[in-house]
Scaffold this active site. Structure first.
Site, PDB file in Angstrom:
ATOM      1  N   ASP A 154      22.990  66.894   0.989  1.00  0.00           N
ATOM      2  CA  ASP A 154      22.471  65.615   1.487  1.00  0.00           C
ATOM      3  C   ASP A 154      22.087  65.651   2.962  1.00  0.00           C
ATOM      4  O   ASP A 154      21.783  64.611   3.550  1.00  0.00           O
ATOM      5  CB  ASP A 154      23.474  64.484   1.236  1.00  0.00           C
ATOM      6  CG  ASP A 154      24.770  64.677   1.987  1.00  0.00           C
ATOM      7  OD1 ASP A 154      25.191  65.837   2.170  1.00  0.00           O
ATOM      8  OD2 ASP A 154      25.380  63.672   2.416  1.00  0.00           O
ATOM      9  N   ASP A 186      23.742  66.336   5.802  1.00  0.00           N
ATOM     10  CA  ASP A 186      24.572  65.973   6.961  1.00  0.00           C
ATOM     11  C   ASP A 186      25.345  67.159   7.532  1.00  0.00           C
ATOM     12  O   ASP A 186      25.738  67.145   8.685  1.00  0.00           O
ATOM     13  CB  ASP A 186      25.491  64.773   6.657  1.00  0.00           C
ATOM     14  CG  ASP A 186      26.388  64.969   5.460  1.00  0.00           C
ATOM     15  OD1 ASP A 186      26.298  66.033   4.808  1.00  0.00           O
ATOM     16  OD2 ASP A 186      27.183  64.050   5.159  1.00  0.00           O
ATOM     17  N   ARG A 187      25.567  68.198   6.723  1.00  0.00           N
ATOM     18  CA  ARG A 187      26.278  69.377   7.247  1.00  0.00           C
ATOM     19  C   ARG A 187      25.304  70.411   7.780  1.00  0.00           C
ATOM     20  O   ARG A 187      24.135  70.427   7.388  1.00  0.00           O
ATOM     21  CB  ARG A 187      27.094  70.037   6.137  1.00  0.00           C
ATOM     22  CG  ARG A 187      28.207  69.182   5.630  1.00  0.00           C
ATOM     23  CD  ARG A 187      29.040  69.923   4.620  1.00  0.00           C
ATOM     24  NE  ARG A 187      30.157  69.074   4.237  1.00  0.00           N
ATOM     25  CZ  ARG A 187      31.331  69.505   3.833  1.00  0.00           C
ATOM     26  NH1 ARG A 187      31.548  70.806   3.722  1.00  0.00           N
ATOM     27  NH2 ARG A 187      32.296  68.659   3.516  1.00  0.00           N
ATOM     28  N   ASP A 234      23.354  71.161   3.971  1.00  0.00           N
ATOM     29  CA  ASP A 234      23.943  70.970   2.641  1.00  0.00           C
ATOM     30  C   ASP A 234      23.084  70.072   1.757  1.00  0.00           C
ATOM     31  O   ASP A 234      21.966  69.698   2.126  1.00  0.00           O
ATOM     32  CB  ASP A 234      25.374  70.429   2.758  1.00  0.00           C
ATOM     33  CG  ASP A 234      25.406  68.998   3.256  1.00  0.00           C
ATOM     34  OD1 ASP A 234      24.453  68.592   3.951  1.00  0.00           O
ATOM     35  OD2 ASP A 234      26.376  68.279   2.952  1.00  0.00           O
ATOM     36  N   LYS A 276      27.094  62.362  10.346  1.00  0.00           N
ATOM     37  CA  LYS A 276      26.814  63.665  10.908  1.00  0.00           C
ATOM     38  C   LYS A 276      25.387  64.051  10.511  1.00  0.00           C
ATOM     39  O   LYS A 276      24.868  63.550   9.521  1.00  0.00           O
ATOM     40  CB  LYS A 276      27.850  64.688  10.472  1.00  0.00           C
ATOM     41  CG  LYS A 276      28.086  64.813   8.986  1.00  0.00           C
ATOM     42  CD  LYS A 276      29.353  65.634   8.801  1.00  0.00           C
ATOM     43  CE  LYS A 276      29.573  66.052   7.374  1.00  0.00           C
ATOM     44  NZ  LYS A 276      30.185  65.019   6.544  1.00  0.00           N
ATOM     45  N   SER A 309      27.294  65.143  -1.732  1.00  0.00           N
ATOM     46  CA  SER A 309      27.180  65.999  -0.548  1.00  0.00           C
ATOM     47  C   SER A 309      27.036  67.481  -0.883  1.00  0.00           C
ATOM     48  O   SER A 309      26.096  67.876  -1.540  1.00  0.00           O
ATOM     49  CB  SER A 309      28.375  65.750   0.365  1.00  0.00           C
ATOM     50  OG  SER A 309      28.170  66.388   1.592  1.00  0.00           O
ATOM     51  N   HIS A 310      28.010  68.273  -0.459  1.00  0.00           N
ATOM     52  CA  HIS A 310      27.934  69.730  -0.608  1.00  0.00           C
ATOM     53  C   HIS A 310      28.422  70.185  -1.981  1.00  0.00           C
ATOM     54  O   HIS A 310      28.400  71.377  -2.268  1.00  0.00           O
ATOM     55  CB  HIS A 310      28.795  70.389   0.465  1.00  0.00           C
ATOM     56  CG  HIS A 310      30.216  69.909   0.411  1.00  0.00           C
ATOM     57  ND1 HIS A 310      30.576  68.648   0.825  1.00  0.00           N
ATOM     58  CD2 HIS A 310      31.331  70.487  -0.059  1.00  0.00           C
ATOM     59  CE1 HIS A 310      31.867  68.484   0.617  1.00  0.00           C
ATOM     60  NE2 HIS A 310      32.358  69.571   0.079  1.00  0.00           N
TER      61      HIS A 310
HETATM   62  C1  G16 Z   1      32.959  64.660   4.127  1.00  0.00           C
HETATM   63  C2  G16 Z   1      33.230  63.799   5.326  1.00  0.00           C
HETATM   64  C3  G16 Z   1      33.633  64.654   6.491  1.00  0.00           C
HETATM   65  C4  G16 Z   1      34.800  65.547   6.103  1.00  0.00           C
HETATM   66  C5  G16 Z   1      34.423  66.372   4.904  1.00  0.00           C
HETATM   67  C6  G16 Z   1      35.550  67.229   4.383  1.00  0.00           C
HETATM   68  O1  G16 Z   1      31.822  65.433   4.363  1.00  0.00           O
HETATM   69  O2  G16 Z   1      32.091  63.048   5.674  1.00  0.00           O
HETATM   70  O3  G16 Z   1      33.947  63.825   7.555  1.00  0.00           O
HETATM   71  O4  G16 Z   1      35.152  66.384   7.166  1.00  0.00           O
HETATM   72  O5  G16 Z   1      34.041  65.514   3.867  1.00  0.00           O
HETATM   73  O6  G16 Z   1      36.523  66.435   3.860  1.00  0.00           O
HETATM   74  P1  G16 Z   1      37.689  67.041   2.985  1.00  0.00           P
HETATM   75  O7  G16 Z   1      38.352  68.074   3.864  1.00  0.00           O
HETATM   76  O8  G16 Z   1      38.555  65.868   2.701  1.00  0.00           O
HETATM   77  O9  G16 Z   1      37.086  67.693   1.775  1.00  0.00           O
HETATM   78  P2  G16 Z   1      30.638  65.509   3.311  1.00  0.00           P
HETATM   79  O10 G16 Z   1      29.652  66.443   3.952  1.00  0.00           O
HETATM   80  O11 G16 Z   1      31.257  66.077   2.064  1.00  0.00           O
HETATM   81  O12 G16 Z   1      30.164  64.119   3.138  1.00  0.00           O
END
Ligand code: G16
Length: 580
Positions: free
Chosen positions: A298, A300-301, A296, A397, A116-117
């Site tokens: 991938d 989704d953000r 981000d 998302k 992801s990010h």
């Molecule tokens: C993931 C989850 C999200 C979550 C985020 C932050 O996002 O899909 O639902 O809010 O992590 O999680 P944490 O606070 O545990 O780091 P992504 O965009 O990283 O896949």
């Protein structure tokens, strides 16, 4: 047709393969160590019922090590009886597009290769996650089963070429669209390479009114800038904003996907998307655009900006919900019955739900918790403070959905092109004057020593337990020696209203009498050490007071949170890594 054989290869359990908030994320060096990825994928396949003969999708954000990972996964998929792998061209598929493909093509599930990010590259992070047939991240029942298998695994079922060489599927060129079938005794395995954009773009085109957005982008007084952060969204953004909506190429920045994200941190927030923030600031750029957005690694953000104005993700999803049935064709057609947010997300959307008579749910952090509510038709729009916004068109998302929603709302508010432009800032301020403002800030302390972070959380847990034990009949508690009265102190537990499953210890929160709160939790998406997240929120109903700077409005609560948690004492950190 080329042949392959399936052989069992011995392996042994590897520690620490527990899925986090969204998949397994580790340093690339860990993922590329012998059998690390294969053990997890084999454990995944052991955890899935009815996999034989299934079709699953595979793709990701194209980060470093993706090509090698695709080869390993294809060999294991064939070895475990999967009939067909649907792969995004060049291994690319943004996360919401993967959800769309699984749903629309009615696939068994899909594997997404992304952290992801988190940054990518040989010294950075790699990740993998599994999405089920509803297109959403696997629920905890599946991730717990995977983890259990990783602790006892002893063999890997791998496909080999008939001549014994290790890549039986080398002839399937994933850079080209098309299908290749391979055979083995009593079975076959097909690899189909599909366009990562077609189905997803077609779906989005059916949800929004592209004609009115095109008219908005044609206005002389309206300019947008989209920052792909060198992640996977670039090609999707070019297709949507430039080819479909007619925005100039100069509306895009960092829209070429790179395996190491140009050595950047592809997280759309004020710190890591600083370049976009600078472009959007009229004090630093006399030609600052009117609308800015970033996505981000991938896809989704998302982050939404106006000219010199930051829209918090909490406000962003609330504005979208408030305007959905008047401005956005998808919701005009399908209606809006309910909304949801994660617990640390500020409650702006709750106010919208109360006014519009919608059901409103508060879930733990993690998009997977919205899935059942969406499948049951109880929730159509969801959001998280962590720059996640989405709807029930997919089960992830969706950054581009959020950007298009904002463009659509802007087009709706600016339908009369003879009038001066109604800005992003004006839309948010109008929202605050109707609903009040939920001031919000998140402090992230990244790369903290795990032991120190755990001790701080145990300290907070003890405070919350002691407070509950000493509750007086008024129900109000005091936090240490502070004057503030506490209405609720707890470690958040969620019972899923659809299937009754329970998730406990999801973050420690203290809710104060005057509609404010502080929350602490450890991130579940880091790849090394711990990240402490401290969330601060205060509701301001008085429309004359909503214009303040959030850091100023929240200062007393931030000081209180730091003092109560003894964060500096436990971690030695004087400053957070990121402030949102
Ligand atoms: C993931 C989850 C999200 C979550 C985020 C932050 O996002 O899909 O639902 O809010 O992590 O999680 P944490 O606070 O545990 O780091 P992504 O965009 O990283 O896949």
């Amino acid at each position: 047709m080329v042949g392959y054989v399936v052989k069992s290869v011995a392996t042994a359990p590897i520690d620490g393969q527990k899925t986090g908030t969204s998949g397994l994320r580790k340093k690339t060096a860990v993922f590329s160590s012998p059998n690390y990825l294969a053990n997890w994928v084999q454990s995944l396949f052991y955890s899935l019922d009815g996999l034989a003969g299934a079709t699953i999708a595979l793709g990701g954000d194209g980060r470093y090590f993706s090509k090698e990972a695709i080869q390993i996964i294809a060999r294991l998929a064939a070895g475990n009886g999967v009939a067909k792998l649907v792969v995004g061209q060049k291994g690319i598929m943004c996360t919401p597009a993967m959800s769309c493909v699984i749903r629309e093509s009615k696939l068994y599930g899909g594997i997404i290769l992304t952290a992801s990010h988190n940054p990518g590259g040989p010294d950075e992070d790699f990740g993998i996650k599994y999405n089920t047939g509803n297109g959403g991240p696997a629920p905890e029942s599946v991730t717990d089963a995977i983890f259990a298998h990783t602790k006892s695994i002893s063999e890997l079922k791998f496909a080999f070429a008939e001549d014994g060489s290790e890549d039986p599927f080398a002839s399937a060129d994933i850079s080209k669209l098309g299908s290749t079938t391979f055979t083995t005794a009593g079975g076959s395995f097909e690899i189909e390479v599909i366009s990562p954009t077609e189905q997803y773009v077609a779906m989005l085109k059916g949800m929004f009114d592209f004609t009115s957005m095109k008219a908005l982008l044609a206005r002389e007084d309206f300019k947008m800038l989209f920052d792909g952060m060198s992640g996977v969204t670039g090609p999707y953004a070019r297709r949507l904003f430039v080819e479909e909506l007619g925005a100039p190429e100069s509306s895009l920045m960092r829209c070429e996907p790179l395996p190491d994200f140009g050595k950047g941190h592809p997280d759309p927030n004020l710190t890591y998307a600083a370049e976009l923030v600078k472009h959007m600031d009229p004090k630093q750029n006399s030609d600052a655009p009117d609308f800015g957005a970033a996505s981000d690694g991938d896809g989704d953000r998302n982050m939404i900006l106006g000219k010199g104005f930051f829209v918090t993700p909490n406000d962003s999803v609330a504005v979208i919900a408030a305007e959905a049935t008047s401005a956005i064709p998808y919701f005009q057609k399908h209606g809006l019955k309910g909304v949801a947010r994660s617990m640390p997300t500020a409650g702006a959307i709750d106010k919208v739900a109360a006014k519009l008579g919608l059901e409103c749910f508060v879930t733990p952090t993690g998009w997977k918790f919205f899935g059942n509510l969406m499948d049951a038709g109880r929730v159509q729009i969801c959001g998280e403070e962590s720059f996640g916004t989405g709807a029930d068109h997919v089960r992830e998302k969706d950054g581009l959905f959020a950007v298009l929603s904002w463009l659509q709302i802007l087009a709706y508010k600016n339908a009369d092109s003879s009038k001066p432009l109604v800005s992003v800032e004006a839309i948010v301020k109008e929202f605050w004057s109707t609903y009040g403002r939920n001031f919000f800030s998140r402090y992230d302390y990244e790369g903290v020593e795990s032991d120190a972070a755990n001790k701080m959380m145990a300290h907070l847990e003890k405070i919350q337990e002691d407070m509950n034990a000493s509750k007086d009949p008024s129900g109000l508690m005091t936090l240490g020696g502070f004057a503030t009265k506490v209405k609720l102190a707890e470690n958040f537990t969620y019972k899923d209203p659809v299937d009754g499953s329970v998730a406990s210890k999801q973050g420690i929160l203290f809710v104060f009498e005057e509609d404010s709160r502080i929350i602490f939790r450890l991130s579940g998406t880091g790849s090394a050490g711990a990240t402490i997240r401290m969330y601060i929120e205060k509701y301001e109903p008085d429309a004359t007071q909503t214009d303040k700077d959030a850091q100023v409005a929240l200062k007393p609560l931030i000081d209180l949170a730091l003092e109560v948690s003894q964060l500096k004492e436990f971690t030695g950190r004087n400053e957070p890594t990121v402030i949102t």
